[in-house]
Design a protein around this motif. Sequence first.
Motif, PDB file in Angstrom:
ATOM      1  N   GLU A  56       2.828  -6.507 -12.955  1.00 48.33           N
ATOM      2  CA  GLU A  56       2.587  -5.492 -11.932  1.00 48.33           C
ATOM      3  C   GLU A  56       1.194  -4.906 -12.118  1.00 48.33           C
ATOM      4  OE1 GLU A  56       4.992  -1.707 -10.034  1.00 48.33           O
ATOM      5  OE2 GLU A  56       5.619  -2.471 -11.976  1.00 48.33           O
ATOM      6  N   SER A  57       0.488  -4.699 -10.999  1.00 51.14           N
ATOM      7  CA  SER A  57      -0.832  -4.091 -11.042  1.00 51.14           C
ATOM      8  C   SER A  57      -0.897  -2.944 -10.041  1.00 51.14           C
ATOM      9  CB  SER A  57      -1.919  -5.112 -10.685  1.00 51.14           C
ATOM     10  OG  SER A  57      -1.980  -6.120 -11.659  1.00 51.14           O
ATOM     11  N   PHE A  58      -1.636  -1.909 -10.409  1.00 52.61           N
ATOM     12  CA  PHE A  58      -1.877  -0.751  -9.556  1.00 52.61           C
ATOM     13  C   PHE A  58      -3.383  -0.562  -9.421  1.00 52.61           C
ATOM     14  CE2 PHE A  58       2.217   0.018 -11.475  1.00 52.61           C
ATOM     15  CZ  PHE A  58       2.957   0.731 -10.538  1.00 52.61           C
TER      16      PHE A  58
ATOM     17  N   TRP B 175      -2.714   4.247  -3.040  1.00 53.19           N
ATOM     18  CA  TRP B 175      -2.816   3.197  -4.043  1.00 53.19           C
ATOM     19  C   TRP B 175      -2.276   1.870  -3.520  1.00 53.19           C
ATOM     20  CZ3 TRP B 175       2.193   2.074  -6.267  1.00 53.19           C
ATOM     21  CH2 TRP B 175       3.194   3.000  -5.948  1.00 53.19           C
TER      22      TRP B 175
ATOM     23  N   TYR C  32       0.872  -1.163   0.000  1.00 53.19           N
ATOM     24  CA  TYR C  32       0.000   0.000   0.000  1.00 53.19           C
ATOM     25  C   TYR C  32       0.913   1.217   0.000  1.00 53.19           C
ATOM     26  CZ  TYR C  32      -3.074   3.594   1.887  1.00 53.19           C
ATOM     27  OH  TYR C  32      -3.768   4.761   2.089  1.00 53.19           O
TER      28      TYR C  32
ATOM     29  N   HIS D  56       3.082  -7.097  -7.243  1.00 50.83           N
ATOM     30  CA  HIS D  56       4.074  -7.664  -8.167  1.00 50.83           C
ATOM     31  C   HIS D  56       3.967  -9.179  -8.077  1.00 50.83           C
ATOM     32  CE1 HIS D  56       5.973  -3.699  -7.703  1.00 50.83           C
ATOM     33  NE2 HIS D  56       6.547  -3.944  -8.857  1.00 50.83           N
TER      34      HIS D  56
ATOM     35  N   ASN E 179      -0.345  -1.770  -4.814  1.00 51.57           N
ATOM     36  CA  ASN E 179       0.540  -2.275  -5.868  1.00 51.57           C
ATOM     37  C   ASN E 179       0.809  -3.755  -5.616  1.00 51.57           C
ATOM     38  OD1 ASN E 179       3.988  -1.991  -6.640  1.00 51.57           O
ATOM     39  ND2 ASN E 179       2.393  -1.855  -8.163  1.00 51.57           N
TER      40      ASN E 179
ATOM     41  N   ASP F 278      -2.940  -2.933 -15.302  1.00 51.21           N
ATOM     42  CA  ASP F 278      -2.142  -4.144 -15.228  1.00 51.21           C
ATOM     43  C   ASP F 278      -0.992  -3.978 -16.221  1.00 51.21           C
ATOM     44  OD1 ASP F 278      -1.904  -6.844 -14.167  1.00 51.21           O
ATOM     45  OD2 ASP F 278      -2.253  -7.480 -16.238  1.00 51.21           O
TER      46      ASP F 278
ATOM     47  N   SER G  49      -7.798   0.807 -12.163  1.00 50.51           N
ATOM     48  CA  SER G  49      -6.594  -0.008 -12.040  1.00 50.51           C
ATOM     49  C   SER G  49      -5.926  -0.164 -13.396  1.00 50.51           C
ATOM     50  CB  SER G  49      -6.933  -1.394 -11.467  1.00 50.51           C
ATOM     51  OG  SER G  49      -7.761  -2.107 -12.373  1.00 50.51           O
TER      52      SER G  49
END
Length: 144
Positions: A47-49, A93, A27, A97, A95, A74, A72
């Motif tokens: 990786e995603s946000f 946000w 976070y 991995h 995150n 990806d 989001s």
Amino acid sequence: MSTNQPKWVLGHKVTTHDTTGDYDLMYAETPPKVPGPPPHSHNSYKESFLIIEGEMEFFINGKTMVLGPGESIDIPPKTLHTFGNKGEKTCKWVNIHSPKGFRDFFEELGIPENEENAIERSVAPEIVQRVIATASDYDMVIKI
């Protein structure tokens, strides 16, 4: 699930979370006007946000986009990207991995939030140089 001591990493306050899966979860809070890491890609990490609050600008493979709360993105391996908060309020946000392993970057290069001048120290030239010099240790390919 436990969390770890928040650390300032390149101007972003990052809190890593322990997971049982093959992914790293963190976070983060990014103050206004804070740029992201140097443009980079990962050879193996996906990786995603997920934006919780505020806005974050992303630069991905030459295209710029702004994401807001509930949105989001990806990012597959080998995708050039960076991000930053160009807004007037803090961006919060999440995150991820995958596979597990990138957490070490935050743990080893971050400055614990309770240390004096942690924010400023996290963006000091010697830290930036250390990030560049050790990027390959964390599957980061920096494009300068």
